[in-house]
Design a protein around this motif. Structure first.
Motif, short mmCIF file in Angstrom:
data_model
loop_
_atom_site.label_atom_id
_atom_site.label_comp_id
_atom_site.label_asym_id
_atom_site.label_seq_id
_atom_site.Cartn_x
_atom_site.Cartn_y
_atom_site.Cartn_z
N THR A 35 0.83 -1.21 0.00
CA THR A 35 0.00 0.00 0.00
C THR A 35 0.86 1.25 0.00
N ALA A 36 1.92 1.25 0.83
CA ALA A 36 2.82 2.40 0.87
C ALA A 36 3.53 2.59 -0.45
N MET A 42 2.62 7.06 -6.72
CA MET A 42 1.78 8.13 -7.25
C MET A 42 2.34 9.50 -6.90
N GLY A 43 2.90 9.62 -5.67
CA GLY A 43 3.52 10.89 -5.30
C GLY A 43 4.73 11.22 -6.15
N LEU A 44 5.56 10.22 -6.43
CA LEU A 44 6.73 10.43 -7.29
C LEU A 44 6.33 10.73 -8.73
N GLU A 79 -5.10 12.75 -9.29
CA GLU A 79 -6.03 12.44 -8.20
C GLU A 79 -7.19 11.59 -8.69
N ALA A 80 -7.65 11.84 -9.93
CA ALA A 80 -8.69 10.99 -10.49
C ALA A 80 -8.18 9.56 -10.67
N ALA A 81 -6.92 9.42 -11.10
CA ALA A 81 -6.33 8.09 -11.24
C ALA A 81 -6.20 7.40 -9.89
N TRP A 82 -5.90 8.17 -8.85
CA TRP A 82 -5.77 7.60 -7.51
C TRP A 82 -7.11 7.04 -7.03
N LEU A 114 -9.11 5.37 10.52
CA LEU A 114 -7.95 6.17 10.15
C LEU A 114 -7.03 5.39 9.21
N GLY A 115 -6.89 4.10 9.46
CA GLY A 115 -6.07 3.27 8.60
C GLY A 115 -6.59 3.20 7.17
N TRP A 116 -7.89 3.21 7.01
CA TRP A 116 -8.47 3.19 5.67
C TRP A 116 -8.13 4.46 4.88
N PHE A 117 -8.07 5.59 5.56
CA PHE A 117 -7.84 6.86 4.87
C PHE A 117 -6.38 7.29 4.91
N LEU A 118 -5.53 6.56 5.61
CA LEU A 118 -4.13 6.95 5.74
C LEU A 118 -3.41 7.03 4.39
N PRO A 119 -3.57 6.07 3.47
CA PRO A 119 -2.87 6.20 2.18
C PRO A 119 -3.26 7.47 1.41
N SER A 120 -4.55 7.80 1.40
CA SER A 120 -4.99 9.00 0.68
C SER A 120 -4.46 10.26 1.34
N LEU A 121 -4.46 10.29 2.66
CA LEU A 121 -3.92 11.45 3.37
C LEU A 121 -2.44 11.63 3.07
N CYS A 122 -1.68 10.53 3.07
CA CYS A 122 -0.25 10.62 2.78
C CYS A 122 -0.02 11.11 1.35
N LEU A 123 -0.83 10.63 0.40
CA LEU A 123 -0.65 11.06 -0.98
C LEU A 123 -0.92 12.56 -1.13
N ILE A 124 -1.98 13.05 -0.51
CA ILE A 124 -2.28 14.48 -0.61
C ILE A 124 -1.16 15.31 0.00
N LEU A 125 -0.58 14.84 1.11
CA LEU A 125 0.54 15.57 1.70
C LEU A 125 1.74 15.58 0.75
#
Length: 445
Positions: A35-36, A42-44, A79-82, A114-125
């Motif tokens: 997941t990470a 996606m961030g890179l 973000e649409a692809a994510w 929180l675990g469910w939304f953690l990947p999306s939060l990290c990507l937005i950051l």
């Protein structure tokens, strides 16, 4: 503030949670790393796109707006692809199955959510970090913008997508937290009525507190212009909104909007961007305030909530019928029903009951998106018309001149939205600038 992509991100995550199984088929560490890896990849990809944009466009000042608009388009596509990749990131990696498994093993629902939304939060950051570095390299000195990426990053965290994401997640996390409290204090056997009461209590606290903490996050402050305050107090008194507060937001060039914030009258606030106040004259600013007042007098808050209630009822009905159907099948099938229910798909997804849930979630989401978009656009056009009516009643310069009020609101809309093609187009929650001007032109005719 809450874009369609952000809304879909939250809904897709919640749907994935509903259809995920609780039997992981991978090791916990492997699921976390997978997941990470998808999130970091996606961030890179966004960072590589930003670097490519820097290398392929001239660095002269006139192209600053062009580069920024191109980066926004790249960001929107990523973000649409994510959103489309979320089922893979949450389900196929096994991360979702592990979260459900741990939740069944008495992990607090709040932490699991929180675990469910953690990947999306990290990507937005990660995206905001790259965008802040892009700002540092491309902002012309003539705009007098801070020249270090850390300052740009803080501004983006304050005025970017993070506030919208947190605003949407707060009710979800509050319900999970109060559900945990109910389990701890009342035990596993507490009734559905108690859970419903806890849900209502959590939503009430969220609706009353959102304007307060969101305002602190965005950096709101009491309006300082005496002339503006005097007019606001006059209009507030005439419209019988004694508890409405006027606050301003320093946009740093990123927010020149206006909004009524708060569902409950006691905590309701009117926010105006400092850039907006600087760009408009008194009559145009009056019309912007009248537009926001119209949302209150026409009770648009409640009209916009109807699609949410309808989608929730549709999902509840689908789940109820699905469970009733499966119970009937289980009785007829006997011991074989266990194998039907436990038929595992990749990522721990179960069939067929979760497929019924997926159908219900998909139907409810589509109805929700269509309903919210339709209601929001209709309310915006209605608020424009009602603003002209309120101006005739409460603004001395517009008394007996509805055409003048409509013309001044049209000028304000052009000043706010005509900077770029992106702001002129229709969005998920707003009609296009052309549509709004045509709507006001009918009042001037």
């Amino acid at each position: 503030m809450i874009s369609l992509r952000l809304f879909l991100l939250i809904l897709t995550t919640l749907v994935c949670r509903e259809i995920a199984g609780n039997t992981p088929n991978t090791m916990l560490m492997a699921a976390m790393l997978a997941t990470a890896g998808i999130t970091l990849g996606m961030g890179l990809l966004f960072k590589a796109s930003a670097l490519t944009l820097l290398m392929t466009t001239p660095a002269d000042e006139p192209n600053f707006g062009v580069r920024d608009e191109r980066l926004q388009r790249i960001r929107g596509g990523l973000e649409a692809a994510w959103v489309m990749l979320l089922p893979a990131a949450l389900l196929l990696t096994g991360w979702g199955a592990w979260l459900n498994s741990l939740e069944q093993s008495h992990l607090p629902q709040f932490i699991a959510m929180l675990g469910w939304f953690l990947p999306s939060l990290c990507l937005i950051l990660l995206i905001e970090l790259t965008a802040a570095q892009f700002d540092e390299l491309t902002t012309p000195p003539s705009l007098q913008s801070p020249n270090d990426w850390q300052t740009h990053f803080r501004i983006r965290l304050r005025l970017g997508e993070i506030p919208g994401l947190v605003t949407c997640l707060t009710p979800v996390l509050a319900i999970a937290l109060f559900s945990d409290i109910g389990h701890w204090t009342l035990g596993e056997e507490h009734s559905g009525i108690v859970l419903a009461l806890l849900t209502v209590l959590s939503l009430g606290l969220v609706l009353s507190s959102v304007p307060l903490w969101l305002g602190k996050w965005l950096g709101t402050s009491p309006a300082k212009c005496p002339k503006l305050l005097e007019r606001f107090m006059q209009y507030r008194s005439g419209l019988r909104m004694p508890q409405l507060q006027l606050l301003t937001i320093g946009g740093d060039g990123r927010w020149n909007g206006a909004a009524i914030v708060g569902w409950l009258p006691r905590w309701r606030q009117l926010w105006l961007g400092e850039d907006l106040i600087a760009d408009l004259d008194d009559e145009q600013l009056d019309m912007v305030m009248m537009h926001e007042f119209a949302h209150v007098t026409r009770r648009h808050f409640w009209w916009r909530s109807l699609p949410i209630v309808g989608a929730g009822l549709a999902m509840l009905l689908t789940f109820t019928l699905g469970h009733a159907w499966f119970s009937t099948v289980a009785v007829d099938a006997g011991p074989a029903s266990n194998s039907i229910q436990a038929g595992a798909l990749p990522g721990g997804i179960l069939a067929p009951l979760p497929l019924i849930k997926l159908l219900g979630c998909t139907t409810a989401v589509l109805a929700l998106l269509l309903g919210l978009s339709t209601a929001a656009r209709v309310c915006e056009l209605d608020a424009d018309r009602e603003a002209c009516h309120l101006a005739v009643l409460h603004c001395s310069w517009a008394q007996g001149e509805p055409a003048r009020a409509a013309a001044r609101l049209s000028q304000a809309l052009v000043a706010i939205l005509a900077d770029s093609a992106a702001t002129q187009r229709a969005t998920w929650l707003h009609p296009s600038l052309t549509k709004r001007l045509e709507n006001l032109a009918r009042l001037s005719a």
